[in-house]
Design a protein around this motif. Structure first.
Motif, PDB file in Angstrom:
ATOM      1  N   THR A  51       0.849  -1.185   0.000  1.00  0.00           N
ATOM      2  CA  THR A  51       0.000   0.000   0.000  1.00  0.00           C
ATOM      3  C   THR A  51       0.881   1.230   0.000  1.00  0.00           C
ATOM      4  O   THR A  51       2.053   1.167   0.393  1.00  0.00           O
ATOM      5  CB  THR A  51      -0.960   0.003   1.203  1.00  0.00           C
ATOM      6  OG1 THR A  51      -1.814   1.153   1.126  1.00  0.00           O
ATOM      7  CG2 THR A  51      -0.206   0.020   2.512  1.00  0.00           C
ATOM      8  N   GLY A  52       0.329   2.344  -0.425  1.00  0.00           N
ATOM      9  CA  GLY A  52       1.135   3.540  -0.596  1.00  0.00           C
ATOM     10  C   GLY A  52       1.320   4.375   0.653  1.00  0.00           C
ATOM     11  O   GLY A  52       2.160   5.276   0.663  1.00  0.00           O
ATOM     12  N   VAL A  53       0.561   4.121   1.697  1.00  0.00           N
ATOM     13  CA  VAL A  53       0.712   4.945   2.899  1.00  0.00           C
ATOM     14  C   VAL A  53       2.049   4.641   3.564  1.00  0.00           C
ATOM     15  O   VAL A  53       2.583   3.539   3.463  1.00  0.00           O
ATOM     16  CB  VAL A  53      -0.427   4.719   3.905  1.00  0.00           C
ATOM     17  CG1 VAL A  53      -1.758   5.099   3.309  1.00  0.00           C
ATOM     18  CG2 VAL A  53      -0.441   3.293   4.418  1.00  0.00           C
ATOM     19  N   GLY A  54       2.587   5.642   4.252  1.00  0.00           N
ATOM     20  CA  GLY A  54       3.772   5.414   5.068  1.00  0.00           C
ATOM     21  C   GLY A  54       3.363   5.036   6.474  1.00  0.00           C
ATOM     22  O   GLY A  54       2.210   5.201   6.879  1.00  0.00           O
ATOM     23  N   THR A  55       4.312   4.512   7.226  1.00  0.00           N
ATOM     24  CA  THR A  55       4.003   4.119   8.606  1.00  0.00           C
ATOM     25  C   THR A  55       4.992   4.772   9.561  1.00  0.00           C
ATOM     26  O   THR A  55       6.186   4.828   9.291  1.00  0.00           O
ATOM     27  CB  THR A  55       4.007   2.586   8.759  1.00  0.00           C
ATOM     28  OG1 THR A  55       3.550   2.243  10.064  1.00  0.00           O
ATOM     29  CG2 THR A  55       5.389   2.000   8.534  1.00  0.00           C
ATOM     30  N   GLN A  56       4.471   5.283  10.649  1.00  0.00           N
ATOM     31  CA  GLN A  56       5.310   5.961  11.650  1.00  0.00           C
ATOM     32  C   GLN A  56       5.051   5.416  13.048  1.00  0.00           C
ATOM     33  O   GLN A  56       5.162   6.123  14.026  1.00  0.00           O
ATOM     34  CB  GLN A  56       5.048   7.477  11.628  1.00  0.00           C
ATOM     35  CG  GLN A  56       5.253   8.123  10.279  1.00  0.00           C
ATOM     36  CD  GLN A  56       3.990   8.126   9.446  1.00  0.00           C
ATOM     37  OE1 GLN A  56       2.901   8.357   9.946  1.00  0.00           O
ATOM     38  NE2 GLN A  56       4.117   7.856   8.152  1.00  0.00           N
ATOM     39  N   GLY A  57       4.669   4.126  13.116  1.00  0.00           N
ATOM     40  CA  GLY A  57       4.442   3.508  14.414  1.00  0.00           C
ATOM     41  C   GLY A  57       2.997   3.158  14.696  1.00  0.00           C
ATOM     42  O   GLY A  57       2.670   2.744  15.815  1.00  0.00           O
ATOM     43  N   GLN A  58       2.115   3.298  13.710  1.00  0.00           N
ATOM     44  CA  GLN A  58       0.686   3.062  13.946  1.00  0.00           C
ATOM     45  C   GLN A  58       0.304   1.592  13.989  1.00  0.00           C
ATOM     46  O   GLN A  58      -0.837   1.276  14.317  1.00  0.00           O
ATOM     47  CB  GLN A  58      -0.147   3.752  12.848  1.00  0.00           C
ATOM     48  CG  GLN A  58      -0.009   5.264  12.808  1.00  0.00           C
ATOM     49  CD  GLN A  58       1.084   5.726  11.864  1.00  0.00           C
ATOM     50  OE1 GLN A  58       2.027   4.994  11.586  1.00  0.00           O
ATOM     51  NE2 GLN A  58       0.978   6.946  11.384  1.00  0.00           N
ATOM     52  N   GLY A  59       1.207   0.696  13.636  1.00  0.00           N
ATOM     53  CA  GLY A  59       0.864  -0.718  13.629  1.00  0.00           C
ATOM     54  C   GLY A  59       0.254  -1.184  12.329  1.00  0.00           C
ATOM     55  O   GLY A  59      -0.432  -2.207  12.278  1.00  0.00           O
ATOM     56  N   HIS A  60       0.528  -0.451  11.224  1.00  0.00           N
ATOM     57  CA  HIS A  60      -0.056  -0.815   9.928  1.00  0.00           C
ATOM     58  C   HIS A  60       0.297  -2.238   9.507  1.00  0.00           C
ATOM     59  O   HIS A  60      -0.531  -2.939   8.916  1.00  0.00           O
ATOM     60  CB  HIS A  60       0.449   0.141   8.842  1.00  0.00           C
ATOM     61  CG  HIS A  60      -0.073   1.534   8.977  1.00  0.00           C
ATOM     62  ND1 HIS A  60       0.597   2.639   8.511  1.00  0.00           N
ATOM     63  CD2 HIS A  60      -1.214   2.016   9.545  1.00  0.00           C
ATOM     64  CE1 HIS A  60      -0.106   3.731   8.756  1.00  0.00           C
ATOM     65  NE2 HIS A  60      -1.198   3.374   9.396  1.00  0.00           N
ATOM     66  N   PHE A  61       1.516  -2.668   9.776  1.00  0.00           N
ATOM     67  CA  PHE A  61       1.954  -3.991   9.329  1.00  0.00           C
ATOM     68  C   PHE A  61       1.077  -5.091   9.930  1.00  0.00           C
ATOM     69  O   PHE A  61       0.878  -6.140   9.327  1.00  0.00           O
ATOM     70  CB  PHE A  61       3.416  -4.229   9.711  1.00  0.00           C
ATOM     71  CG  PHE A  61       4.383  -3.314   9.011  1.00  0.00           C
ATOM     72  CD1 PHE A  61       4.877  -3.620   7.757  1.00  0.00           C
ATOM     73  CD2 PHE A  61       4.791  -2.131   9.606  1.00  0.00           C
ATOM     74  CE1 PHE A  61       5.763  -2.778   7.106  1.00  0.00           C
ATOM     75  CE2 PHE A  61       5.670  -1.280   8.964  1.00  0.00           C
ATOM     76  CZ  PHE A  61       6.162  -1.595   7.706  1.00  0.00           C
ATOM     77  N   ASP A 103       6.721   2.670  -0.170  1.00  0.00           N
ATOM     78  CA  ASP A 103       7.721   2.507  -1.233  1.00  0.00           C
ATOM     79  C   ASP A 103       7.004   2.675  -2.570  1.00  0.00           C
ATOM     80  O   ASP A 103       6.186   1.848  -2.964  1.00  0.00           O
ATOM     81  CB  ASP A 103       8.366   1.124  -1.139  1.00  0.00           C
ATOM     82  CG  ASP A 103       9.520   0.938  -2.115  1.00  0.00           C
ATOM     83  OD1 ASP A 103       9.572   1.668  -3.132  1.00  0.00           O
ATOM     84  OD2 ASP A 103      10.367   0.060  -1.874  1.00  0.00           O
ATOM     85  N   THR A 104       7.336   3.744  -3.281  1.00  0.00           N
ATOM     86  CA  THR A 104       6.603   4.040  -4.512  1.00  0.00           C
ATOM     87  C   THR A 104       6.903   3.044  -5.623  1.00  0.00           C
ATOM     88  O   THR A 104       6.180   3.024  -6.629  1.00  0.00           O
ATOM     89  CB  THR A 104       6.912   5.469  -4.995  1.00  0.00           C
ATOM     90  OG1 THR A 104       8.310   5.583  -5.303  1.00  0.00           O
ATOM     91  CG2 THR A 104       6.537   6.488  -3.939  1.00  0.00           C
ATOM     92  N   ASP A 105       7.941   2.233  -5.480  1.00  0.00           N
ATOM     93  CA  ASP A 105       8.167   1.162  -6.454  1.00  0.00           C
ATOM     94  C   ASP A 105       7.235  -0.018  -6.215  1.00  0.00           C
ATOM     95  O   ASP A 105       6.982  -0.809  -7.120  1.00  0.00           O
ATOM     96  CB  ASP A 105       9.625   0.680  -6.395  1.00  0.00           C
ATOM     97  CG  ASP A 105      10.498   1.398  -7.406  1.00  0.00           C
ATOM     98  OD1 ASP A 105      10.029   2.395  -7.995  1.00  0.00           O
ATOM     99  OD2 ASP A 105      11.656   0.984  -7.598  1.00  0.00           O
ATOM    100  N   GLN A 106       6.748  -0.153  -4.994  1.00  0.00           N
ATOM    101  CA  GLN A 106       5.878  -1.272  -4.647  1.00  0.00           C
ATOM    102  C   GLN A 106       4.403  -0.953  -4.878  1.00  0.00           C
ATOM    103  O   GLN A 106       3.612  -1.840  -5.185  1.00  0.00           O
ATOM    104  CB  GLN A 106       6.091  -1.664  -3.179  1.00  0.00           C
ATOM    105  CG  GLN A 106       7.478  -2.205  -2.886  1.00  0.00           C
ATOM    106  CD  GLN A 106       7.755  -3.492  -3.635  1.00  0.00           C
ATOM    107  OE1 GLN A 106       6.942  -4.406  -3.648  1.00  0.00           O
ATOM    108  NE2 GLN A 106       8.915  -3.563  -4.287  1.00  0.00           N
ATOM    109  N   PHE A 107       4.048   0.306  -4.675  1.00  0.00           N
ATOM    110  CA  PHE A 107       2.668   0.715  -4.961  1.00  0.00           C
ATOM    111  C   PHE A 107       2.708   2.152  -5.432  1.00  0.00           C
ATOM    112  O   PHE A 107       3.395   2.992  -4.842  1.00  0.00           O
ATOM    113  CB  PHE A 107       1.766   0.568  -3.735  1.00  0.00           C
ATOM    114  CG  PHE A 107       0.313   0.499  -4.093  1.00  0.00           C
ATOM    115  CD1 PHE A 107      -0.255  -0.703  -4.482  1.00  0.00           C
ATOM    116  CD2 PHE A 107      -0.480   1.637  -4.081  1.00  0.00           C
ATOM    117  CE1 PHE A 107      -1.588  -0.772  -4.846  1.00  0.00           C
ATOM    118  CE2 PHE A 107      -1.818   1.574  -4.439  1.00  0.00           C
ATOM    119  CZ  PHE A 107      -2.380   0.361  -4.825  1.00  0.00           C
ATOM    120  N   HIS A 108       1.964   2.448  -6.497  1.00  0.00           N
ATOM    121  CA  HIS A 108       2.205   3.685  -7.226  1.00  0.00           C
ATOM    122  C   HIS A 108       1.255   4.831  -6.905  1.00  0.00           C
ATOM    123  O   HIS A 108       1.554   5.972  -7.237  1.00  0.00           O
ATOM    124  CB  HIS A 108       2.128   3.408  -8.738  1.00  0.00           C
ATOM    125  CG  HIS A 108       3.080   2.343  -9.202  1.00  0.00           C
ATOM    126  ND1 HIS A 108       4.441   2.419  -8.985  1.00  0.00           N
ATOM    127  CD2 HIS A 108       2.875   1.163  -9.839  1.00  0.00           C
ATOM    128  CE1 HIS A 108       5.023   1.347  -9.495  1.00  0.00           C
ATOM    129  NE2 HIS A 108       4.098   0.557 -10.007  1.00  0.00           N
TER     130      HIS A 108
END
Length: 790
Positions: free
Chosen positions: A492-502, A526-531
């Motif tokens: 997914t395109g969102v970044g993670t900063q500790g929210q537990g997305h994984f 990672d924009t190579d993984q999701f655009h």
């Protein structure tokens, strides 16, 4: 049926990497030929640049380049307006955005004037001292009210004044409501926020590869995809030539959603120009100037009530400090304007504000993003009304909260997401009664507090409510892929900063595919993984990206069942996904692993039915038409030391509603972390600027943060009213813990100090022991220490 993992308190999948030091952060990125950057920053809040002498710096050994604004040529231009104002009638907006390096004039302390590139950070910082910047000081606009005056020093000379925006929104007829009121209470309310103070400061590394003709950027951004697109445009590259990676990030809290900071614009440009990788890592002192903040608002507000304490109308006019530039538009003050309505039935509302340019660092959203300010004003007005009528804080709120039958509830205002402000669902009375019961409000007031006061103890209790608009658009996407070994990849395109997305996203997907959560591998940022996507902000990750993951998983589930139906010659409704297998119901020996099925879905030879898609994979997007509304109630008991005016939190209760809960353990962490930041905002943290715009506490020796000894055990409880706006029924939770804490502190401390000052009204945040002493003993400024009624 699939394996039940949704809603379970599963421990975070990402933690082993973090605890073992195997997680990648931006400063971990290194190359043998890496160059390092230091910025020369203005020491004045306001001034004309006469000259910038960089000759000595350029002559120093190990210095590769020194650039001023003039050296940037056509690349120098103001940054983009990231969030245009919503379509509010008669809105006035005078937009000015930050520049890569100051040219002609500096507008806040810390604004970059020159950039130095050297073989090491040490050399770059040494060379920084070689640069002589000749600035003619100008009178700065620092005080918010003074900066709004017509004769104030102008931050931007091409504007007629420092007014960045004027906005007015109304519902109903407030003047008519006021005329019919039994009482009107009013006050001047001052709310100041502060610095986000993340564990990891901002940083960026950029590397141009001639062989692949590509630029790779590692950045602490909360919005990697928009940053990729923007950098491509600035640098004259195709989007496919730019990869942005937002790896693990040690806290975002909002300022890292701000994009095209001077460093983000310059570091990639330098990597292209010099042909070597370039790194800049913000140090702690820099972070107080170079990273955006959220600061003060001054509200003049009043509330009209009937003889029973029911709200007839509210009127509010406020000033909002937007700092030297306004790249994030009017998101923060519009949040304040709309969130002020809270959990309550408000028939008439008249709200107007002016956003004011000042010679202070830029203001953009920081956890809560203006909602704290609005909640503070409404809750304090209710407390004034309660005092006027002799009603306790719970009683007056009980008379005014919206009931479940009143949803969806339209307020008639335009919200930050460009749509009409509408609450989708909630049960505010249940949350209110739950919090009052859990804190023991009635018993404390009738039994415990009188006894403690008789013993000479200053104890108080408080209870406040809040709403939080969450899960706004425009959209997010996700790709779910079933691999041949049975693992599931989610990107997914969102970044993670500790929210537990994984973990949360893995639970959403595992629920549909019948696999263990540990078998789901999640990639974010990672924009190579999701655009395509927007970013992590406004408590929207679980709502928007989570529902995109859900939609993609449903499609992969359909493909699995369709293929298995062909293999088993069985109807789809006779199949089930369990424990990483697809099975015929009631026939245990008729099963196939998902990995085996994935192999069959990707034939290497032979013919297929025309139109067949290889693999068990799907990309899906979710875009809500408007945001969901989370809500809650906080309550606490405090004790104030009569000698030192230190405040000890004896108990803290949270009742929160964020719809259907994906992972209670992660939600608990979000709530507790938010409360901790709220406590800091309410009683510890204050950005202290002097009259010249100089920050007096730009270090953690002087800028106080709450420690583990200051944050009590948080007793949290949850109610669930599913949102009808998304398939998962979820609402956001990332900011809720922080939003009402200032209002709660004011109410509880005011109650505790009642034996000393019976008519005390606390109308400001942050507080401190010194400020409490002043309020009690009548010393210092008292402009924020009272309200009125009629």
């Amino acid at each position: 049926m699939s394996t039940r993992v949704f809603g379970e308190p599963i421990r975070r999948l990402e933690d082993p990497r973090l605890l073992k030091g195997k997680a990648l952060f931006v400063d971990d990125v290194d190359f043998p030929d890496l160059l390092h950057v230091a910025f020369v920053r203005s020491s004045f809040a306001h001034g004309k640049i006469r000259s910038v002498d960089v000759d000595a710096a350029r002559a120093r050994d190990g210095v590769v380049a020194v650039m001023t604004a003039e050296d940037l040529g056509d690349y120098w231009s103001p940054g983009p307006l990231l969030v245009p104002p919503p379509p509010i009638k008669d809105i006035e907006f005078n937009n000015r955005t930050q520049v890569p390096l100051a040219k002609g004039k500096v507008r806040h302390v810390g604004e970059p004037v020159a950039i130095i590139v050297a073989e090491s950070r040490y050399l770059a910082e040494d060379a920084r001292d070689d640069v002589f910047v000749d600035i003619e000081p100008l009178d700065p606009a620092v005080d918010l009210e003074a900066s709004a005056a017509a004769d104030a020093p102008k931050v931007h000379d091409d504007l007629a004044s420092n007014v960045a925006a004027r906005v007015r929104q109304d519902k109903g007829d407030y003047e008519k409501a006021k005329a019919a009121a039994a009482h009107v209470v009013s006050g001047r309310f001052f709310y100041d926020h502060g610095a986000s103070a993340p564990m990891e400061n901002r940083g960026i590394v950029a590397r141009w590869d001639d062989r692949s003709d590509r630029l790779t950027v590692w950045d602490t951004t909360q919005a990697p995809i928009p940053l990729r697109s923007g950098l491509a445009g600035l640098l004259g590259l195709a989007e496919a030539q730019v990869r942005v990676v937002a790896p693990f990030i040690g806290g975002g809290f909002g300022p890292k959603i701000m994009m095209f900071y001077p460093d983000e614009v310059l570091i990639p440009w330098l990597a292209l120009k010099l042909g070597r990788p370039v790194k800049w890592i913000e140090d702690r002192e820099e972070s107080f100037f170079s990273t955006t903040q959220e600061r003060s608002q001054i509200h003049h507000a009043e509330m009209a009530i009937d003889e029973e304490g029911r709200i007839l109308g509210v009127k509010d006019h406020f000033l909002h400090d937007t700092g030297a530039y306004a790249p994030y538009g009017l998101t923060v003050p519009i949040n304040s304007q709309c969130t002020l309505l809270g959990c309550y039935r408000v028939p008439a509302y008249s709200s107007s504000f002016e956003a004011i340019y000042t010679n202070l660092p830029i203001v953009t959203p920081f956890r809560g993003a203006g909602r704290q300010h609005g909640v503070f004003v409404m809750e304090r007005l209710l407390d004034l009304a309660a005092a006027k009528l002799g009603i306790d804080p719970v009683g007056i709120r009980r008379r005014n909260v919206l009931t479940p039958e009143e949803f969806p509830h339209k307020h008639g205002l335009i919200y930050q997401d460009f749509t009409e402000l509408e609450y989708d669902s909630g049960n505010y009375p249940e949350a209110l009664e739950k919090a009052a019961t859990e804190i023991g409000f009635a018993t404390f007031r009738s039994n415990e507090q009188p006894q403690m006061r008789a013993d000479g103890r200053l104890v108080g209790i408080g209870l406040v409510t809040y709403v939080e608009g969450t899960g706004i658009g425009p959209y997010e996407g996700a790709r779910v892929t079933l691999e041949s070994d049975g693992t599931v990849n989610v990107a997914t395109g969102v970044g993670t900063q500790g929210q537990g997305h994984f973990t949360s996203f893995a639970q959403v997907v595992a629920e549909q595919l019948g696999v263990e959560v540990a078998k789901v591998r999640v990639t974010t940022g990672d924009t190579d993984q999701f655009h395509w996507g927007t970013g992590t902000f406004a408590s929207r990750g679980a709502v928007v990206a989570g529902n995109a993951c859900h939609a993609a998983a449903l499609e992969v589930r359909r493909k699995i069942l369709d293929l298995a139906s062909q293999q088993f010659e069985a109807a789809v409704e006779d199949l089930e996904l369990l424990d990483g297998e697809v099975r015929v119901k009631g026939v245990p020996d008729r099963a196939m692993t998902l990995g085996e099925l994935a192999v069959l879905a990707n034939p290497m030879r032979g013919a297929v039915i025309p139109g067949t898609e290889p693999g068990l994979e799907s990309s899906r997007y979710f875009g809500p038409d408007r945001g969901t509304t989370a809500s809650g109630v906080h309550a606490m008991i405090v004790e104030v030391d009569p000698a030192t005016f230190e405040v000890e939190i004896k108990r803290y209760v949270v009742v929160h509603d964020c719809g259907i809960v994906i992972n209670p353990l992660i939600l608990e962490g979000q709530i507790v972390g938010g409360v901790a930041q709220g406590i800091g905002n309410a009683f510890y943290e204050k950005l202290a600027f002097d009259e010249d715009g100089q920050l007096l506490n730009a270090s953690f020796m002087d800028y106080l943060l709450p420690t583990s000894t200051d944050v009590p055990k948080i007793e949290s409880h949850h109610i669930e009213t599913p949102s009808p706006l998304n398939p998962l029924g979820v609402k956001g939770a990332g900011e809720a813990g922080a939003i009402p804490v200032g209002a709660l502190f004011a109410q509880a401390i005011e109650d505790a100090l009642r034996p000393l000052v019976p008519d005390l009204t606390i109308a400001e945040i942050p507080l401190s022991p010194d400020r409490l002493f002043e309020l009690v003993h009548g010393t210092g400024s008292d402009e924020n220490s009272g309200g009125g009624s009629q």
